[in-house]
Enzyme design. Structure first.
Site, PDB file in Angstrom:
ATOM      1  N   CYS A   1     -29.319 -53.528 -31.223  1.00  0.00           N
ATOM      2  CA  CYS A   1     -27.992 -53.281 -31.799  1.00  0.00           C
ATOM      3  C   CYS A   1     -27.676 -52.760 -33.128  1.00  0.00           C
ATOM      4  CB  CYS A   1     -27.045 -55.227 -31.774  1.00  0.00           C
ATOM      5  SG  CYS A   1     -27.326 -56.243 -29.772  1.00  0.00           S
TER       6      CYS A   1
ATOM      7  N   CYS B   1     -29.485 -58.994 -32.561  1.00  0.00           N
ATOM      8  CA  CYS B   1     -30.836 -58.362 -31.233  1.00  0.00           C
ATOM      9  C   CYS B   1     -30.735 -56.528 -32.143  1.00  0.00           C
ATOM     10  CB  CYS B   1     -29.875 -57.514 -30.558  1.00  0.00           C
ATOM     11  SG  CYS B   1     -29.653 -56.046 -29.357  1.00  0.00           S
TER      12      CYS B   1
END
Ligand code: NAG
Ligand code: NAG
Ligand code: NAG
Ligand code: NAG
Length: 444
Positions: free
Chosen positions: A55, A52
């Protein structure tokens, strides 16, 4: 013994921590053992997935958050957990998206929804870790008042006993992550001192005067300052206050432009939000907020909204109400009259509600959002968007063109040869039929 066990579990968790090549970090790499210790003490945890992008962007900030909190001497442990490796944890905690940031405190789990800057993350963690009800002296009240201008505080006055105190404590325990709670002991010889709960905000104090079991609801309703900025990330929370949101569409840049009608309108609305306080029946039902730019309003209304603009929005039902007046013609008084009419109209079901969450409206909204997002893409990244949409469309056109203009007779001729002249377009289906004797003869 239990403590020893906890320590060994934590030590085990840390085992997974960063390898020698990484700089030392105060962020613990957690494993599924986290489920066993999450209710002990305070944890601030990022749940992530390695793929991600958000992230990845958060990781360096998260390390800073870890450092800042370990320097602060608060008993908060900061960790991160890879949900792809430990899906059991994310299932148990109901994690839906990445990154999810949660604060764990004595069986309470608080979802972080704010911005991803270090400062707001750290101040959130500190707020979550603060004593739930902070006891202060009457002399410290002025300081609390000053800091409550933009961030409301709830204050209890009186002895720490009795039903009002219990209700206050319950509300504080349920809502300590969204507001600050203080308790002030009585001054012995002050005869005017009585037990009460107030909220301090916008330089005023508002007293709670409903039934005791409504106190938590009241806290949720009064937790916002009178006129706040709404964004796509906090609109749901503002909507959850139980008040209808009066949304003002203005723009940050024009608020300082003295010749702009947007600025005048913003001020009128701000005055109206102050006037509102004097009318308790309206105050309990409406929360003022402003939007920077018309994008979010356009998405809600599924139409192009231009600033300045005002509408009343019910987040729960996604319905909104419009005034017949031109925003630039509105005065403080006419805004309040409109709100009165809206309140009556909602009660008597005589007002027309736009929008909503019906199936057809939802489909319309989906289409509008798709259209809107594509339009936004073209507006901000014309070249990229043209490539993104242009290339597949070009391919598709070529494929379509080839299919439509292809000369099928050629193919057929190749298949059946010259011998069978009878098989033209109209006879295509016959090819699949079992061959009859007639056909054989014909072919010969
Ligand atoms: C309360 O009493 C104390 C002494 O008992 C005195 O010093 C103080 O001024 C009094 N305060 C008020 C508000 O009367
Ligand atoms: C919003 O609409 C829902 C459904 O009609 C209603 O139950 C709710 O009370 C409304 N919210 C407010 C703040 O009026
Ligand atoms: C200020 O407002 C006026 C009137 O709307 C507008 O013409 C002008 O461009 C604005 N100035 C700036 C700096 O945006
Ligand atoms: C709506 O109901 C209120 C009382 O709840 C009443 O005072 C008002 O006149 C009604 N308005 C209309 C338009 O019926």
């Amino acid at each position: 013994m239990a403590k020893l066990l906890t320590h060994s579990i934590i030590a085990f968790i840390i085992l997974h921590a960063s390898e020698a090549i990484n700089p030392p970090t105060s962020v613990l790499d957690l494993s599924d053992k986290f489920l066993e210790v999450k209710d002990e003490g305070m944890w601030f945890v990022e749940f992530y997935a390695p793929w991600c992008a958000h992230c990845k962007r958060l990781h360096p900030i998260w390390d800073q958050v870890g450092h800042a909190l370990s320097d602060s001497d608060l008993p908060i442990r900061v960790g991160k957990l890879d949900c792809t490796r430990f899906p059991a944890v994310s299932n148990k905690l109901g994690i839906q998206g990445y990154p999810t940031i949660l604060f764990f405190r004595n069986e309470h789990v608080i979802d972080y929804r704010g911005g991803r800057e270090k400062e707001s993350l750290v101040s959130f963690a500190k707020r979550c870790a603060a004593p739930i009800v902070e006891t202060i002296e009457a002399s410290q009240l002025e300081k609390v008042k000053l800091s409550s201008r933009s961030q409301p505080s709830f204050v209890f006055f009186g002895d720490s006993s009795g039903p009002l105190f219990d209700a206050f404590n319950t509300a504080a325990n349920a809502k300590f992550s969204i507001a600050r709670f203080y308790s002030v002991s009585p001054i012995q010889n002050d005869s005017s001192f009585r037990q009460r709960v107030i909220v301090l905000k916008d330089n005023v104090e508002i007293e709670f005067n409903e039934e005791l079991d409504k106190l938590t609801e009241w806290v949720v309703r009064e937790r916002w300052a009178g006129f706040i900025q709404a964004t796509s990330s906090n609109l749901a929370e503002i909507g959850a206050s139980g008040k209808l949101v009066v949304l003002i569409v203005s723009s940050e840049t024009q608020k300082l432009n003295s010749s702009s009608p947007i600025r005048d309108f913003h001020r009128t609305a701000e005055d109206a939000s102050k006037e509102l306080r004097k009318q308790p029946s309206l105050w309990n039902r409406f929360q003022f907020a402003w939007l920077d730019g018309p994008d979010l309003a356009s998405q809600i209304q599924m139409a192009t909204v231009s600033e300045p603009h005002l509408f009343v929005f019910n987040y729960t039902s996604y319905e909104y109400y419009l005034s017949e007046d031109e925003p630039t013609q509105m005065t403080t008084k006419s805004i309040l009259t409109f709100l009165e009419q809206t309140a009556d109209g909602v009660d008597n079901e005589t007002i027309f509600a736009f929008g909503g969450r019906h199936l057809i409206t939802r489909i319309k909204r989906m289409i509008f959002e798709l259209y809107w997002n594509i339009a936004q893409m073209f507006a901000t990244q014309p070249l990229l968007s043209s490539c993104l949409f242009g290339v597949p469309i070009a391919f598709l056109s070529i494929i379509c063109y080839s299919i439509c203009s292809a000369d099928f007779t050629v193919d057929r001729d190749e298949f059946y040869g010259d011998e069978d002249e009878l098989l033209d377009d109209e006879d295509r289906e016959e090819i699949e039929l079992p061959e009859t004797d007639d056909d054989h003869e014909k072919a010969e």
